[in-house]
Enzyme design. Structure first.
Site, mmCIF file in Angstrom:
data_model
loop_
_atom_site.group_PDB
_atom_site.id
_atom_site.type_symbol
_atom_site.label_atom_id
_atom_site.label_comp_id
_atom_site.label_asym_id
_atom_site.label_seq_id
_atom_site.Cartn_x
_atom_site.Cartn_y
_atom_site.Cartn_z
ATOM 1 N N GLY A 37 2.060 -21.164 45.979
ATOM 2 C CA GLY A 37 2.958 -20.694 47.028
ATOM 3 C C GLY A 37 2.568 -19.286 47.418
ATOM 4 O O GLY A 37 1.756 -18.643 46.752
ATOM 5 N N ARG A 42 14.943 -12.216 35.235
ATOM 6 C CA ARG A 42 15.282 -13.535 35.764
ATOM 7 C C ARG A 42 15.106 -14.613 34.697
ATOM 8 O O ARG A 42 15.909 -15.528 34.597
ATOM 9 C CB ARG A 42 14.428 -13.855 36.986
ATOM 10 C CG ARG A 42 14.812 -15.198 37.633
ATOM 11 C CD ARG A 42 13.941 -15.586 38.794
ATOM 12 N NE ARG A 42 12.573 -15.788 38.376
ATOM 13 C CZ ARG A 42 11.534 -15.175 38.941
ATOM 14 N NH1 ARG A 42 11.701 -14.337 39.923
ATOM 15 N NH2 ARG A 42 10.313 -15.413 38.509
ATOM 16 N N GLY A 74 -0.310 -10.439 34.579
ATOM 17 C CA GLY A 74 -0.128 -9.197 35.328
ATOM 18 C C GLY A 74 -0.214 -7.971 34.436
ATOM 19 O O GLY A 74 0.160 -8.007 33.262
ATOM 20 N N ALA A 81 3.501 -15.173 48.507
ATOM 21 C CA ALA A 81 4.267 -14.098 47.887
ATOM 22 C C ALA A 81 5.745 -14.286 48.196
ATOM 23 O O ALA A 81 6.115 -14.585 49.335
ATOM 24 C CB ALA A 81 3.783 -12.739 48.397
ATOM 25 N N ARG A 82 6.565 -14.152 47.173
ATOM 26 C CA ARG A 82 8.020 -14.259 47.299
ATOM 27 C C ARG A 82 8.471 -15.615 47.853
ATOM 28 O O ARG A 82 9.492 -15.730 48.514
ATOM 29 C CB ARG A 82 8.583 -13.134 48.177
ATOM 30 C CG ARG A 82 8.342 -11.746 47.631
ATOM 31 C CD ARG A 82 9.197 -11.530 46.409
ATOM 32 N NE ARG A 82 9.175 -10.145 45.968
ATOM 33 C CZ ARG A 82 8.758 -9.764 44.778
ATOM 34 N NH1 ARG A 82 8.290 -10.645 43.916
ATOM 35 N NH2 ARG A 82 8.802 -8.498 44.429
ATOM 36 N N HIS A 98 10.862 -10.214 36.894
ATOM 37 C CA HIS A 98 10.534 -11.533 36.344
ATOM 38 C C HIS A 98 11.153 -11.701 34.956
ATOM 39 O O HIS A 98 11.715 -12.748 34.646
ATOM 40 C CB HIS A 98 9.018 -11.720 36.279
ATOM 41 C CG HIS A 98 8.411 -12.214 37.546
ATOM 42 N ND1 HIS A 98 7.742 -13.412 37.624
ATOM 43 C CD2 HIS A 98 8.356 -11.686 38.788
ATOM 44 C CE1 HIS A 98 7.309 -13.595 38.865
ATOM 45 N NE2 HIS A 98 7.667 -12.553 39.586
#
Length: 174
Positions: A13, A57, A40, A15-16, A54
């Site tokens: 997908g 969440r 990352g 970004a965002r 991240h």
């Protein structure tokens, strides 16, 4: 927590787009025990904020291991039948390989050779970067090209492939 994961799932997908949250949901529904392989690196404040977002969440129930370059080795060591692995994300891994001047082909081949041997399910997340304009510089074009080749390689190995846009997943394979 009863949804069974196939051996290999690729989630792509922009970004965002919601791809990471979608992938996390797949893993969370499959098992109470789960591993997050993070590629990352926090090079600046903006990236530190993204990583923290991240982590927040995801919440409880996740073990996290950082694997910014040695992704194939981390998967080989960490994949187990009783704990699915989420890799987030492949494009950051490509960035790390490029910035570290690693042999991209060797790294891709190593990952491709490792994936079919894993002892448990893996969900790999990546940014689809090939849908926009042609970048204006050689490094950005090389990155886009490497990412595209890697996506084709992993999609070929994957049992399921999902594309996420605007938070909506589209199942492309499986």
């Amino acid at each position: 927590m009863s949804d069974r994961l196939p051996p290999v799932t690729l989630v792509l997908g922009g970004a965002r787009s919601g791809k990471s949250a979608f992938a996390e949901g797949l893993v969370e529904r499959a098992s109470a025990r789960r591993l997050y392989l993070a590629t990352g690196q926090a090079w600046d404040d903006e990236m530190r904020e993204r990583i923290a977002s991240h982590q927040q969440r995801r919440g409880e129930g996740w073990e996290t291991i950082e694997a910014p370059v040695e992704l194939a080795q981390a998967l080989q060591t960490q994949a187990r039948a009783d704990r699915p692995v989420l890799v987030d994300c492949l494009t950051l891994w490509v960035t790390n390989l490029m910035l570290g001047e690693h042999d991209i082909g060797t790294a891709f081949d190593g990952l491709a050779a490792t994936i079919p041997t894993l002892k448990g399910p893996v969900v790999l997340v990546s940014n689809e970067v090939g849908l926009g304009i042609v970048p204006d510089n050689a490094m950005a074009r090389a990155f886009r090209d490497h990412a595209g080749r890697l996506h084709q390689l992993i999609a070929g190995l994957a049992d399921e492939v999902h594309f996420v846009a605007a938070g909506l997943p589209l199942k492309m394979k499986g």
